[in-house]
Motif scaffolding. Structure first.
Motif, PDB file in Angstrom:
ATOM      1  N   LYS A   8       0.822  -1.203   0.000  1.00  9.50           N
ATOM      2  CA  LYS A   8       0.000   0.000   0.000  1.00  9.50           C
ATOM      3  C   LYS A   8       0.856   1.253   0.000  1.00  9.50           C
ATOM      4  CE  LYS A   8      -3.730  -2.207   2.516  1.00  9.50           C
ATOM      5  NZ  LYS A   8      -4.385  -2.279   3.816  1.00  9.50           N
ATOM      6  N   ARG A   9       2.092   1.128   0.414  1.00 10.57           N
ATOM      7  CA  ARG A   9       2.965   2.288   0.517  1.00 10.57           C
ATOM      8  C   ARG A   9       3.915   2.422  -0.671  1.00 10.57           C
ATOM      9  NH1 ARG A   9       3.838   1.390   6.819  1.00 10.57           N
ATOM     10  NH2 ARG A   9       1.945   2.419   7.471  1.00 10.57           N
ATOM     11  N   GLN A  10       3.811   1.564  -1.648  1.00  5.68           N
ATOM     12  CA  GLN A  10       4.673   1.702  -2.831  1.00  5.68           C
ATOM     13  C   GLN A  10       4.408   3.056  -3.463  1.00  5.68           C
ATOM     14  OE1 GLN A  10       4.702  -1.491  -5.752  1.00  5.68           O
ATOM     15  NE2 GLN A  10       4.920   0.022  -7.368  1.00  5.68           N
ATOM     16  N   VAL A  11       5.484   3.780  -3.759  1.00 10.53           N
ATOM     17  CA  VAL A  11       5.317   5.124  -4.307  1.00 10.53           C
ATOM     18  C   VAL A  11       5.798   5.257  -5.748  1.00 10.53           C
ATOM     19  CG1 VAL A  11       5.378   6.237  -2.050  1.00 10.53           C
ATOM     20  CG2 VAL A  11       7.510   5.893  -3.317  1.00 10.53           C
ATOM     21  N   TRP A  12       6.547   4.261  -6.231  1.00  9.46           N
ATOM     22  CA  TRP A  12       7.072   4.366  -7.592  1.00  9.46           C
ATOM     23  C   TRP A  12       7.540   3.003  -8.049  1.00  9.46           C
ATOM     24  CZ3 TRP A  12      12.086   3.978  -9.853  1.00  9.46           C
ATOM     25  CH2 TRP A  12      12.230   4.583 -11.103  1.00  9.46           C
ATOM     26  N   ARG A  13       7.415   2.755  -9.332  1.00  9.83           N
ATOM     27  CA  ARG A  13       7.931   1.537  -9.948  1.00  9.83           C
ATOM     28  C   ARG A  13       8.216   1.826 -11.407  1.00  9.83           C
ATOM     29  NH1 ARG A  13       5.885  -2.919 -12.923  1.00  9.83           N
ATOM     30  NH2 ARG A  13       7.253  -4.704 -12.676  1.00  9.83           N
ATOM     31  N   ARG A  14       9.290   1.250 -11.917  1.00 12.74           N
ATOM     32  CA  ARG A  14       9.633   1.404 -13.324  1.00 12.74           C
ATOM     33  C   ARG A  14      10.102   0.048 -13.833  1.00 12.74           C
ATOM     34  NH1 ARG A  14      11.002   6.119 -16.049  1.00 12.74           N
ATOM     35  NH2 ARG A  14       9.184   6.625 -14.834  1.00 12.74           N
ATOM     36  N   GLU A  15       9.540  -0.384 -14.957  1.00 12.78           N
ATOM     37  CA  GLU A  15      10.018  -1.608 -15.586  1.00 12.78           C
ATOM     38  C   GLU A  15      11.276  -1.288 -16.361  1.00 12.78           C
ATOM     39  OE1 GLU A  15       7.315  -4.059 -17.732  1.00 12.78           O
ATOM     40  OE2 GLU A  15       5.689  -3.690 -16.308  1.00 12.78           O
ATOM     41  N   LEU A  16      12.313  -2.089 -16.145  1.00 11.69           N
ATOM     42  CA  LEU A  16      13.588  -1.900 -16.812  1.00 11.69           C
ATOM     43  C   LEU A  16      14.057  -3.248 -17.349  1.00 11.69           C
ATOM     44  CD1 LEU A  16      15.011   0.440 -14.079  1.00 11.69           C
ATOM     45  CD2 LEU A  16      14.391   1.135 -16.383  1.00 11.69           C
ATOM     46  N   SER A  17      15.243  -3.294 -17.869  1.00 14.10           N
ATOM     47  CA  SER A  17      15.776  -4.511 -18.464  1.00 14.10           C
ATOM     48  C   SER A  17      15.948  -5.622 -17.432  1.00 14.10           C
ATOM     49  CB  SER A  17      17.117  -4.208 -19.145  1.00 14.10           C
ATOM     50  OG  SER A  17      17.749  -5.383 -19.547  1.00 14.10           O
ATOM     51  N   GLU A  18      16.933  -5.463 -16.556  1.00 15.86           N
ATOM     52  CA  GLU A  18      17.185  -6.452 -15.506  1.00 15.86           C
ATOM     53  C   GLU A  18      18.021  -5.810 -14.411  1.00 15.86           C
ATOM     54  OE1 GLU A  18      18.822 -10.931 -14.794  1.00 15.86           O
ATOM     55  OE2 GLU A  18      18.419 -10.296 -16.834  1.00 15.86           O
ATOM     56  N   ASP A  33      21.600  -1.923 -14.658  1.00 11.62           N
ATOM     57  CA  ASP A  33      20.487  -2.506 -15.414  1.00 11.62           C
ATOM     58  C   ASP A  33      20.969  -3.470 -16.490  1.00 11.62           C
ATOM     59  OD1 ASP A  33      17.874  -2.955 -16.210  1.00 11.62           O
ATOM     60  OD2 ASP A  33      17.727  -1.114 -17.388  1.00 11.62           O
ATOM     61  N   GLY A  34      21.771  -4.451 -16.084  1.00 10.96           N
ATOM     62  CA  GLY A  34      22.194  -5.488 -17.013  1.00 10.96           C
ATOM     63  C   GLY A  34      22.848  -4.941 -18.264  1.00 10.96           C
ATOM     64  N   TYR A  35      22.445  -5.474 -19.420  1.00 11.49           N
ATOM     65  CA  TYR A  35      23.030  -5.032 -20.693  1.00 11.49           C
ATOM     66  C   TYR A  35      22.587  -3.624 -21.091  1.00 11.49           C
ATOM     67  CZ  TYR A  35      24.969  -9.641 -21.499  1.00 11.49           C
ATOM     68  OH  TYR A  35      25.698 -10.786 -21.389  1.00 11.49           O
ATOM     69  N   ASP A  36      21.606  -3.062 -20.377  1.00 10.30           N
ATOM     70  CA  ASP A  36      21.170  -1.705 -20.677  1.00 10.30           C
ATOM     71  C   ASP A  36      21.979  -0.656 -19.928  1.00 10.30           C
ATOM     72  OD1 ASP A  36      19.379  -2.602 -22.505  1.00 10.30           O
ATOM     73  OD2 ASP A  36      17.613  -2.332 -21.246  1.00 10.30           O
ATOM     74  N   GLY A  37      22.991  -1.079 -19.164  1.00 10.54           N
ATOM     75  CA  GLY A  37      23.941  -0.145 -18.574  1.00 10.54           C
ATOM     76  C   GLY A  37      23.637   0.369 -17.190  1.00 10.54           C
ATOM     77  N   PHE A  38      24.175   1.531 -16.917  1.00 11.40           N
ATOM     78  CA  PHE A  38      24.137   2.203 -15.622  1.00 11.40           C
ATOM     79  C   PHE A  38      23.211   3.401 -15.739  1.00 11.40           C
ATOM     80  CE2 PHE A  38      26.373   5.591 -13.055  1.00 11.40           C
ATOM     81  CZ  PHE A  38      26.035   5.095 -11.801  1.00 11.40           C
ATOM     82  N   ARG A  39      22.199   3.465 -14.885  1.00 11.72           N
ATOM     83  CA  ARG A  39      21.192   4.516 -14.971  1.00 11.72           C
ATOM     84  C   ARG A  39      21.271   5.431 -13.751  1.00 11.72           C
ATOM     85  NH1 ARG A  39      17.208   3.425 -18.696  1.00 11.72           N
ATOM     86  NH2 ARG A  39      17.303   1.345 -19.606  1.00 11.72           N
ATOM     87  N   ILE A  40      21.057   6.715 -13.996  1.00 12.38           N
ATOM     88  CA  ILE A  40      21.024   7.692 -12.912  1.00 12.38           C
ATOM     89  C   ILE A  40      19.661   8.377 -12.922  1.00 12.38           C
ATOM     90  CG2 ILE A  40      22.046   9.780 -11.940  1.00 12.38           C
ATOM     91  CD1 ILE A  40      24.670   9.026 -13.333  1.00 12.38           C
ATOM     92  N   TYR A  41      19.034   8.426 -11.741  1.00 16.57           N
ATOM     93  CA  TYR A  41      17.749   9.090 -11.553  1.00 16.57           C
ATOM     94  C   TYR A  41      17.900  10.185 -10.518  1.00 16.57           C
ATOM     95  CZ  TYR A  41      15.239   5.403 -14.032  1.00 16.57           C
ATOM     96  OH  TYR A  41      14.782   4.551 -14.992  1.00 16.57           O
ATOM     97  N   SER A  42      17.276  11.325 -10.755  1.00 12.27           N
ATOM     98  CA  SER A  42      17.224  12.393  -9.765  1.00 12.27           C
ATOM     99  C   SER A  42      16.099  12.089  -8.784  1.00 12.27           C
ATOM    100  CB  SER A  42      16.954  13.737 -10.447  1.00 12.27           C
ATOM    101  OG  SER A  42      16.726  14.728  -9.468  1.00 12.27           O
ATOM    102  N   LEU A  43      16.361  12.333  -7.504  1.00 11.64           N
ATOM    103  CA  LEU A  43      15.345  12.155  -6.466  1.00 11.64           C
ATOM    104  C   LEU A  43      14.857  13.508  -5.947  1.00 11.64           C
ATOM    105  CD1 LEU A  43      16.968   9.209  -4.472  1.00 11.64           C
ATOM    106  CD2 LEU A  43      15.084   9.101  -6.128  1.00 11.64           C
ATOM    107  N   LYS A  44      15.116  14.561  -6.696  1.00 13.78           N
ATOM    108  CA  LYS A  44      14.796  15.910  -6.240  1.00 13.78           C
ATOM    109  C   LYS A  44      13.343  16.303  -6.478  1.00 13.78           C
ATOM    110  CE  LYS A  44      19.558  17.335  -6.881  1.00 13.78           C
ATOM    111  NZ  LYS A  44      20.490  18.122  -7.673  1.00 13.78           N
ATOM    112  N   GLY A  45      12.637  15.570  -7.330  1.00 15.55           N
ATOM    113  CA  GLY A  45      11.244  15.910  -7.628  1.00 15.55           C
ATOM    114  C   GLY A  45      10.274  15.037  -6.857  1.00 15.55           C
ATOM    115  N   LYS A  46       9.046  15.071  -7.311  1.00 15.19           N
ATOM    116  CA  LYS A  46       7.986  14.293  -6.666  1.00 15.19           C
ATOM    117  C   LYS A  46       8.176  12.788  -6.885  1.00 15.19           C
ATOM    118  CE  LYS A  46       3.161  14.943  -5.796  1.00 15.19           C
ATOM    119  NZ  LYS A  46       1.958  15.671  -6.066  1.00 15.19           N
ATOM    120  N   ALA A  47       8.724  12.431  -8.048  1.00 13.74           N
ATOM    121  CA  ALA A  47       9.005  11.028  -8.379  1.00 13.74           C
ATOM    122  C   ALA A  47      10.394  10.968  -9.017  1.00 13.74           C
ATOM    123  CB  ALA A  47       7.962  10.491  -9.350  1.00 13.74           C
TER     124      ALA A  47
END
Length: 171
Positions: A8-18, A33-47
């Motif tokens: 009930k408290r899940q706030v975000w989910r994203r489907e990615l490679s692996e 993320d496996g063969y799709d490399g290294f991903r960077i996400y900002s946590l400064k916004g709402k999501a």
């Protein structure tokens, strides 16, 4: 709290490679993320918002970030070092082949510890991040699967070989 309460408290989910590795430093979320490399996400916004993706030559299975430097366990391609001072344009700066699969990593300033599949525990000297080098190696009974350090000890999971604990002494 039951498991249902967690969902009930899940706030975000994203489907990615692996996704195999995750690291957070407060402002950013880093994913291997496996063969799709290294991903960077900002946590400064709402999501979380994707900022960049850095393609690596191997199967990116773990990451650890200290300051503006990312250490990447890149499967059979060893350890990659990336400059992430500009989170929108990360770039590879150094690498080292381990002769096996780099499964999981954990770092302290100047040293990256690697669960190095059939080669056990490896300590990589990254004081010069553009030219990492193997500083120490310990062959385990079974394949190395997970590693963690608290700065005093290094803990290594080795499948049926059990748990190894090493005292960390910086030289």
């Amino acid at each position: 709290m039951g498991l249902g309460d967690v969902y009930k408290r899940q706030v975000w989910r994203r489907e990615l490679s692996e996704v195999r590795g995750v690291h957070v430093d407060g402002d950013y979320l880093y994913l291997s993320d496996g063969y799709d490399g290294f991903r960077i996400y900002s946590l400064k916004g709402k999501a979380p918002e994707e900022v960049s993706v850095l393609d690596t030559p191997g199967w990116n299975c773990d990451c650890f970030v200290i300051g503006d430097t990312a250490y990447l366990a890149d499967g059979g391609h060893g350890i990659k070092v990336a400059d992430v001072s500009d989170r929108r344009n990360p770039r590879l700066t150094g690498s080292i082949d381990l002769g096996t699969i780099a499964r999981e990593i954990h770092a302290v300033p100047g040293t990256v510890f690697v669960a190095a599949h059939v080669r056990g525990l490896m300590a990589i000297d990254v004081k010069d991040p553009d030219h990492p080098k193997i500083a120490a190696h310990y062959q385990t009974v079974d394949d190395a699967r997970g590693v963690y350090t608290d700065g005093r000890f290094v803990y290594l999971a080795s499948g049926s070989g059990g748990l190894y604990i090493f005292r960390y002494v910086e030289e």
